[in-house]
Design an enzyme around this catalytic site. Sequence first.
Site, PDB file in Angstrom:
ATOM      1  N   GLU A  26      24.272  14.028   7.984  1.00 58.78           N
ATOM      2  CA  GLU A  26      24.862  14.807   6.888  1.00 58.78           C
ATOM      3  C   GLU A  26      26.380  14.925   7.066  1.00 58.78           C
ATOM      4  O   GLU A  26      26.912  14.622   8.139  1.00 58.78           O
ATOM      5  CB  GLU A  26      24.235  16.201   6.834  1.00 58.78           C
ATOM      6  CG  GLU A  26      24.474  17.023   8.098  1.00 58.78           C
ATOM      7  CD  GLU A  26      24.532  18.526   7.827  1.00 58.78           C
ATOM      8  OE1 GLU A  26      25.271  18.933   6.922  1.00 58.78           O
ATOM      9  OE2 GLU A  26      23.848  19.275   8.541  1.00 58.78           O
ATOM     10  N   LYS A 158      19.110  28.202  11.737  1.00 58.74           N
ATOM     11  CA  LYS A 158      20.100  29.074  12.348  1.00 58.74           C
ATOM     12  C   LYS A 158      19.588  30.500  12.418  1.00 58.74           C
ATOM     13  O   LYS A 158      18.991  30.990  11.466  1.00 58.74           O
ATOM     14  CB  LYS A 158      21.396  29.034  11.544  1.00 58.74           C
ATOM     15  CG  LYS A 158      22.252  27.850  11.919  1.00 58.74           C
ATOM     16  CD  LYS A 158      23.216  27.497  10.828  1.00 58.74           C
ATOM     17  CE  LYS A 158      22.497  26.695   9.767  1.00 58.74           C
ATOM     18  NZ  LYS A 158      23.278  26.448   8.576  1.00 58.74           N
TER      19      LYS A 158
HETATM   20  N1  PSU Z   1      24.129  23.510  10.394  1.00 60.03           N
HETATM   21  C1  PSU Z   1      25.329  23.613  10.978  1.00 60.03           C
HETATM   22  N2  PSU Z   1      26.419  23.646  10.193  1.00 60.03           N
HETATM   23  C2  PSU Z   1      26.328  23.529   8.835  1.00 60.03           C
HETATM   24  C3  PSU Z   1      25.050  23.423   8.214  1.00 60.03           C
HETATM   25  C4  PSU Z   1      23.993  23.422   9.048  1.00 60.03           C
HETATM   26  O1  PSU Z   1      25.436  23.715  12.186  1.00 60.03           O
HETATM   27  O2  PSU Z   1      27.354  23.516   8.174  1.00 60.03           O
HETATM   28  C5  PSU Z   1      24.945  23.240   6.704  1.00 60.03           C
HETATM   29  C6  PSU Z   1      23.861  22.191   6.429  1.00 60.03           C
HETATM   30  O3  PSU Z   1      24.449  21.139   5.703  1.00 60.03           O
HETATM   31  C7  PSU Z   1      22.845  22.933   5.585  1.00 60.03           C
HETATM   32  C8  PSU Z   1      23.695  23.942   4.891  1.00 60.03           C
HETATM   33  O4  PSU Z   1      22.144  22.076   4.713  1.00 60.03           O
HETATM   34  O5  PSU Z   1      24.573  24.381   5.931  1.00 60.03           O
HETATM   35  C9  PSU Z   1      22.893  25.048   4.271  1.00 60.03           C
HETATM   36  O6  PSU Z   1      23.657  25.715   3.316  1.00 60.03           O
HETATM   37  P1  PSU Z   1      22.975  26.732   2.274  1.00 60.03           P
HETATM   38  O7  PSU Z   1      22.438  27.854   3.121  1.00 60.03           O
HETATM   39  O8  PSU Z   1      24.070  27.160   1.352  1.00 60.03           O
HETATM   40  O9  PSU Z   1      21.901  25.955   1.569  1.00 60.03           O
END
Ligand code: PSU
Length: 308
Positions: A26, A158
């Site tokens: 990603e 997370k």
């Molecule tokens: N894990 C990390 N850093 C990030 C993300 C995940 O260590 O920046 C990102 C991933 O791309 C994940 C996104 O898909 O955060 C999720 O965002 P949201 O909660 O807005 O869907």
Amino acid sequence: MPPSNFTISYEIGRALNLSLPVVALESTVVTHGLPRPQNLALAHDMESTIREEGAVPATIGVLKGKVCIGMSEGALDELANDPRPRKISQRDFATAAIKSENGGTTVAGTMFAAHQAGIKVFATGGIGGVHKESPFDVSTDLQALASIPMIVVCAGAKAILDLPATLEVLETMAVPVVGYQTEAFPAFYSRDSGLKASVKLDTPEEIVKLAQAHWEIGMRSAILVAQPVPSGDEIPKSEMDYYILQASHEAIKNETRGQELTPFLLQRISELTNGRSLRTNLALLLNNARLAAQIAKTMALMERRRNI
Ligand code: PSU
Ligand code: MN
């Protein structure tokens, strides 16, 4: 055939044609997840780790509205240094396309694009999930895991998220959650969230077998492989809980919502831990890239054996 808005690098196109192992990566982690200059260094390190294991890395991102499957050095550099890149989940591809914008693809966005290109294995850090701060903030990542057949390697979700609720949604969405060499569901910075994975598997072979069995019976959801961060790099949950609570309080106070919430929490936690959480983040990303490459290699081998 991938959509006309896609550009697939020569190396990746060739690897896919020859059924060689390919691992998707990603780019939201580059545009929104990590500070400069670690973001660009990490992107290169993940690609090298995958190559060392004998697979081809496919970093996915959006440049001037076009979906890139595989990004050149220059393209990655442009994305990592863009002052205002868009965070691109599944709903945002069309917006970026008509506005010719640059953007980093999230887990959901990357899964979607990788699937269109024919890639079956993907490595990330942590998936999005159900947030604690606002009840309707549920990441599209869960929707993507429910509907896109792919093996996704992560270090759990997370700990900034509501982990019990996230696991419940994954169950509802029929996503097998594999604990890699553990019964536990890891919590990104910490090896154990106190919650359980749905199955413990110990080798890439077992993971590929599970995926093949899942898709052969007609399921279309992803297999989520959760690999705990290496013990030397972990921050125990008891310690993390305090920082997470603090960052979460601040988000509520500032009314940080929507796409901004995850990047805000990650950055605050990195500040609160004096960069320690950043080192943990980098370590688990590389660890996941390695396992994903091993899985992709095993899958290519097993598929070849089947076709003989
Ligand atoms: N894990 C990390 N850093 C990030 C993300 C995940 O260590 O920046 C990102 C991933 O791309 C994940 C996104 O898909 O955060 C999720 O965002 P949201 O909660 O807005 O869907
Ligand atoms: Mn969200």
